[in-house]
Scaffold this motif. Structure first.
Motif, PDB file in Angstrom:
ATOM      1  N   ARG A  94       0.836  -1.211   0.000  1.00 33.65           N
ATOM      2  CA  ARG A  94       0.000   0.000   0.000  1.00 33.65           C
ATOM      3  C   ARG A  94       0.864   1.252   0.000  1.00 33.65           C
ATOM      4  NH1 ARG A  94      -1.744   0.486   5.556  1.00 33.65           N
ATOM      5  NH2 ARG A  94       0.374   1.332   5.613  1.00 33.65           N
ATOM      6  N   ASP A  95       1.931   1.250   0.786  1.00 34.62           N
ATOM      7  CA  ASP A  95       2.792   2.425   0.879  1.00 34.62           C
ATOM      8  C   ASP A  95       3.513   2.712  -0.441  1.00 34.62           C
ATOM      9  OD1 ASP A  95       2.010   2.684   3.496  1.00 34.62           O
ATOM     10  OD2 ASP A  95       3.863   1.898   4.365  1.00 34.62           O
ATOM     11  N   TYR A  96       3.906   1.663  -1.167  1.00 38.17           N
ATOM     12  CA  TYR A  96       4.543   1.880  -2.469  1.00 38.17           C
ATOM     13  C   TYR A  96       3.591   2.647  -3.390  1.00 38.17           C
ATOM     14  CZ  TYR A  96       7.051  -2.377  -0.868  1.00 38.17           C
ATOM     15  OH  TYR A  96       7.729  -3.326  -0.150  1.00 38.17           O
ATOM     16  N   VAL A  97       2.329   2.223  -3.392  1.00 38.23           N
ATOM     17  CA  VAL A  97       1.334   2.846  -4.268  1.00 38.23           C
ATOM     18  C   VAL A  97       1.099   4.299  -3.863  1.00 38.23           C
ATOM     19  CG1 VAL A  97      -1.067   2.769  -5.046  1.00 38.23           C
ATOM     20  CG2 VAL A  97       0.221   0.636  -4.762  1.00 38.23           C
ATOM     21  N   HIS A 132      -6.456  -1.278  -5.516  1.00 44.04           N
ATOM     22  CA  HIS A 132      -5.644  -0.192  -6.067  1.00 44.04           C
ATOM     23  C   HIS A 132      -6.504   0.982  -6.525  1.00 44.04           C
ATOM     24  CE1 HIS A 132      -2.073  -2.945  -7.028  1.00 44.04           C
ATOM     25  NE2 HIS A 132      -1.522  -1.894  -6.471  1.00 44.04           N
ATOM     26  N   THR A 133      -7.500   0.672  -7.349  1.00 49.55           N
ATOM     27  CA  THR A 133      -8.252   1.722  -8.035  1.00 49.55           C
ATOM     28  C   THR A 133      -8.897   2.677  -7.045  1.00 49.55           C
ATOM     29  OG1 THR A 133      -8.684   0.232  -9.895  1.00 49.55           O
ATOM     30  CG2 THR A 133     -10.098   2.175  -9.689  1.00 49.55           C
ATOM     31  N   GLU A 134      -9.611   2.113  -6.076  1.00 48.48           N
ATOM     32  CA  GLU A 134     -10.309   2.951  -5.109  1.00 48.48           C
ATOM     33  C   GLU A 134      -9.331   3.704  -4.212  1.00 48.48           C
ATOM     34  OE1 GLU A 134     -12.810  -0.379  -6.556  1.00 48.48           O
ATOM     35  OE2 GLU A 134     -10.791  -0.258  -5.701  1.00 48.48           O
ATOM     36  N   PHE A 135      -8.217   3.069  -3.870  1.00 44.81           N
ATOM     37  CA  PHE A 135      -7.213   3.712  -3.023  1.00 44.81           C
ATOM     38  C   PHE A 135      -6.580   4.905  -3.739  1.00 44.81           C
ATOM     39  CE2 PHE A 135      -2.741   3.734  -1.348  1.00 44.81           C
ATOM     40  CZ  PHE A 135      -3.041   4.164  -0.070  1.00 44.81           C
ATOM     41  N   ILE A 136      -6.210   4.713  -4.996  1.00 46.09           N
ATOM     42  CA  ILE A 136      -5.599   5.807  -5.754  1.00 46.09           C
ATOM     43  C   ILE A 136      -6.606   6.921  -5.991  1.00 46.09           C
ATOM     44  CG2 ILE A 136      -4.486   6.426  -7.940  1.00 46.09           C
ATOM     45  CD1 ILE A 136      -3.372   3.575  -8.029  1.00 46.09           C
TER      46      ILE A 136
END
Length: 321
Positions: A94-97, A132-136
């Motif tokens: 998560r932190d990388y993203v 990924h999508t929702e987090f970004i």
């Protein structure tokens, strides 16, 4: 400027794919990895690969002929647990993203290509994490976005994605359909002129004029008419069981708007599992992803195919132009 690639969950195939493509001379010099240098060094040893790794604090400090890694220092070599759900690795992924996304928003990298994370591992430290999508999207502060799967034959965008089927049916609205048509047109217009868009029906045979449900007549058809009146080359609702054949084998459409996750994912993964690219449309940054998961069952065994990363990088650069 380089394209950011996030390493993904350390226990999955993401970092393995990175290492193998680099060792084969197939990664390219225009990439900077966001992850943990210690994991990549340990993984290279595990795979028997000679990969010179250059840990850097920011994407500017790159060196030629090395795997340049914006090293977040979240994991050590001993944290590499192939094929195992590891909450520490999930939090690191998560932190990388997050770091790569913030750098893309700041204009320090050209865009972000994500390698797979394990949702179970990430949710252990980030309850409510969906993907990924929702987090970004949250990092970018946007609400009008959609998931698209792109292949060399057709692109598929989704009215809803990571929700239950019951929620997906409730999400079908004229406004949402219009938004996804617009975002699909805007994205594909960066690749070629005049994209032709087909909109799927929700029910079998697009409802058979209300025989199998009213959503196609009462919601989808008016939404398509409104989008067409707004100037988009769009038609529908089309029965989902025939529209893919029409797009792929008869070249009638460049994109298909699907009402829910599996309506679009199942045919695309059957057709192009190793080459399809996940693209998020509607973001202020470029974001593509490989269209596969962490594959814990074969992780770090040298078995995972690597072509999807090439396709995701190629499409990210095409969208950047």
């Amino acid at each position: 400027m380089r394209m950011a690639v996030t390493m993904g969950d350390a226990g999955g195939v993401g970092p393995e794919i990175l290492l193998r493509r680099f060792a084969a001379g197939q990664l390219g010099d225009d990439v900077v990895v966001y992850g943990d240098a210690a994991i990549l060094a340990r993984g290279a040893d595990l795979l028997g690969l000679r990969v010179p790794i250059n840990p850097i604090p920011a994407p500017e400090g790159v060196e030629a002929s090395t795997l340049n890694v914006v090293d977040l220092g979240r994991l050590e070599g001993g944290d590499l647990t192939p094929g195992v759900v590891n909450p520490k690795a999930g939090a690191a992924a998560r932190d990388y993203v997050e770091r790569a996304t913030r750098d893309a928003l700041a204009g320090e990298v050209a865009g972000v290509v994500t390698l797979p994370i394990n949702k179970e591992a990430t949710r252990a430290t980030t309850p409510g994490f969906v993907g990924h999508t929702e987090f970004i999207a949250g990092l970018c502060g946007v609400s009008d976005y959609a998931m698209m799967l792109a292949t060399d034959k057709v692109a598929v965008a989704h009215v809803s994605a990571h929700v239950s089927l019951l929620e997906a049916i409730r999400a079908v609205s004229a406004q949402r359909i219009g938004t996804v048509v617009r975002l699909t047109h805007e994205t594909l217009s960066r690749l070629h002129d005049g994209p032709r868009i087909a909109v799927c029906g929700l029910n079998p045979h697009a409802g058979e004029q209300g025989l199998f449900g009213t959503q196609d007549v009462e919601i989808i058809s008016p939404a398509v008419a409104a989008a067409r009146a707004a100037g988009f080359d769009v038609s529908g609702p089309h029965p989902a069981d025939t529209v893919f054949h029409q797009a792929i084998h008869q070249d009638r459409f460049d994109a298909i708007i699907c009402m829910y996750h599996d309506q679009g994912h199942a045919p695309i993964k059957l057709m192009s599992f190793e080459s399809a690219v996940n693209v998020t449309i509607g973001f202020p940054i470029i974001r593509t992803s490989v269209d596969h998961g962490t594959a814990f069952d074969i992780a770090w065994q040298g078995k995972a195919f690597t072509a999807s990363l090439k396709a995701a990088l190629n499409l990210a650069w095409r969208l950047k132009k």
